[in-house]
Design a protein around this motif. Structure first.
Motif, mmCIF file in Angstrom:
data_model
loop_
_atom_site.group_PDB
_atom_site.id
_atom_site.type_symbol
_atom_site.label_atom_id
_atom_site.label_comp_id
_atom_site.label_asym_id
_atom_site.label_seq_id
_atom_site.Cartn_x
_atom_site.Cartn_y
_atom_site.Cartn_z
ATOM 1 N N GLY A 92 5.685 -0.531 2.903
ATOM 2 C CA GLY A 92 6.081 0.850 3.101
ATOM 3 C C GLY A 92 7.176 0.990 4.134
ATOM 4 N N ILE A 93 7.819 2.148 4.126
ATOM 5 C CA ILE A 93 8.898 2.400 5.077
ATOM 6 C C ILE A 93 8.908 3.872 5.454
ATOM 7 N N ASP A 99 0.624 4.257 12.161
ATOM 8 C CA ASP A 99 -0.433 3.374 12.634
ATOM 9 C C ASP A 99 -0.638 2.258 11.622
ATOM 10 N N PRO A 100 -0.877 1.032 12.098
ATOM 11 C CA PRO A 100 -1.031 -0.107 11.182
ATOM 12 C C PRO A 100 -2.122 0.124 10.134
ATOM 13 N N ILE A 101 -1.883 -0.400 8.948
ATOM 14 C CA ILE A 101 -2.873 -0.408 7.872
ATOM 15 C C ILE A 101 -3.079 -1.866 7.489
ATOM 16 N N THR A 105 2.556 -4.189 4.927
ATOM 17 C CA THR A 105 3.758 -4.375 5.738
ATOM 18 C C THR A 105 4.486 -3.040 5.830
ATOM 19 N N ILE A 106 4.711 -2.564 7.054
ATOM 20 C CA ILE A 106 5.333 -1.257 7.256
ATOM 21 C C ILE A 106 6.584 -1.409 8.110
ATOM 22 N N PHE A 107 7.695 -0.860 7.617
ATOM 23 C CA PHE A 107 8.948 -0.871 8.360
ATOM 24 C C PHE A 107 9.219 0.519 8.929
ATOM 25 N N ALA A 123 9.807 -8.473 1.566
ATOM 26 C CA ALA A 123 8.436 -8.412 2.083
ATOM 27 C C ALA A 123 7.408 -8.373 0.959
ATOM 28 N N LEU A 124 7.763 -7.776 -0.181
ATOM 29 C CA LEU A 124 6.820 -7.654 -1.283
ATOM 30 C C LEU A 124 6.638 -8.979 -2.012
ATOM 31 N N GLY A 125 7.671 -9.805 -2.032
ATOM 32 C CA GLY A 125 7.549 -11.130 -2.631
ATOM 33 C C GLY A 125 7.588 -11.148 -4.144
ATOM 34 N N GLY A 126 8.071 -10.100 -4.749
ATOM 35 C CA GLY A 126 8.162 -10.043 -6.202
ATOM 36 C C GLY A 126 8.490 -8.633 -6.640
ATOM 37 N N ALA A 127 8.835 -8.469 -7.914
ATOM 38 C CA ALA A 127 9.197 -7.149 -8.428
ATOM 39 C C ALA A 127 7.991 -6.222 -8.390
#
Length: 231
Positions: A92-93, A99-101, A105-107, A123-127
Motif C-alpha cells: 500500500g501507499i 500504523d503498521p499492518i 508493505t506500506i510506503f 515490493a509485491l514481487g509479481g503482477a
C-alpha cells in the motif's frame, strides 16, 4: 461531551473549542451505525464496509492473491482483504502515515512521485490480481478544482493498473459526481471486459463519491503514437 437525544440519538453539546461544523461531524460520527460497527469488529474505518459491500456485489476478491492498495490510510480496505483473502500479498501507499499492518508493505509516499509505481511493483514481487484506489485529493474548497484534482489521481491509478495487472485482474476506485467521465470510462472499457459504477450502502447519501469496478483485464493494450509528418 454528549447527551442522549430523542429516539436514543446522541447529541453533542456545544463547546468553545469546536466550531459548529466540527460539532455536526462529531454528532454524525457518534450516531453512524457503520462507525460503531467498525469499532466493534476491529476495522480502522467505516470505509471497510464500502469494500465489503462492493465485493459482495461484484466478487472481485475471488481468486485474488496479490493486491495493491492506493491511498491505504488508515488501512480499513487492507484489513478487509486480509480477512477475506487468506495469505494475500498486499502493498500500500499513502501520503499520510499509517500504523503498521502485519504482513503488509506500506510506503509513506505520494503516489504521483515518479518512483512510486516501481516501488509498489517491486515490493509485491509479481503482477497484482487487483488494484484498489480510495485516493482523493486534499480539498481546497472549490468544487470544480477538487473534482479535477481527485479525478487526476483516478486517471493515474488507471494507468498504473493497466501497466501492472495480470490478465483477468480487476480495478476498483473511488470516483466523484456520479462516476468516471466519458474518456476514463472509454479507457477502462478498452482494457477490461466489464466496467460498472456503484454506490455501496455504506457510502453516505449526501456524499458525492461513487465507485468504479472494472473486471477482466484484457492484458496490456499497445498504445500507438500518432505519427506527425515533419516538414
Amino acid at each position: 461531551m454528549s447527551r442522549g437525544g430523542s429516539g436514543g440519538r446522541t447529541r453533542v453539546k456545544t463547546s468553545r473549542g469546536r466550531t459548529p461544523q466540527s460539532n455536526r461531524w462529531l454528532e454524525r460520527q457518534l450516531n453512524d451505525p457503520y462507525v460503531r460497527r467498525a469499532k466493534a469488529e476491529g476495522y480502522r474505518s467505516r470505509a471497510a464496509y464500502k469494500l465489503i459491500e462492493l465485493n459482495e456485489r461484484f466478487g472481485f476478491l475471488k481468486n485474488t492473491k496479490r493486491v495493491v492498495d492506493l491511498g491505504i490510510a488508515p488501512g480499513g480496505w487492507t484489513q478487509v482483504v486480509q480477512k477475506l483473502v487468506k495469505n494475500a500479498s498486499i502493498v500500500g501507499i499513502d501520503l499520510l502515515p499509517v500504523d503498521p499492518i502485519e504482513g503488509v508493505t506500506i510506503f509513506e509516499l505520494d503516489f504521483m512521485d515518479d518512483s512510486a509505481p516501481h516501488l509498489l511493483s517491486e515490493a509485491l514481487g509479481g503482477a497484482p490480481d487487483l488494484v484498489l484506489s480510495d485516493m482523493a485529493a486534499n480539498t481546497v474548497g472549490h468544487p470544480q478544482t477538487d473534482h479535477l484534482r481527485t479525478m487526476g489521481l483516478v486517471e493515474a491509478a488507471v494507468d498504473f493498473a493497466c501497466d501492472v495487472l495480470r490478465p483477468g485482474g480487476g480495478f476498483v476506485a473511488k470516483v466523484l459526481a456520479g462516476g468516471a467521465d466519458d474518456t476514463l470510462v472509454a479507457t477502462l472499457k478498452r482494457n477490461f471486459t466489464s466496467v460498472k459504477h456503484a454506490k455501496p450502502p455504506a457510502s453516505r447519501k449526501e456524499s458525492s463519491e461513487w465507485y468504479v469496478v472494472a473486471q477482466g483485464f484484457k492484458g496490456r493494450v499497445e498504445r500507438v503514437e500518432e505519427q506527425v509528418p515533419v516538414g
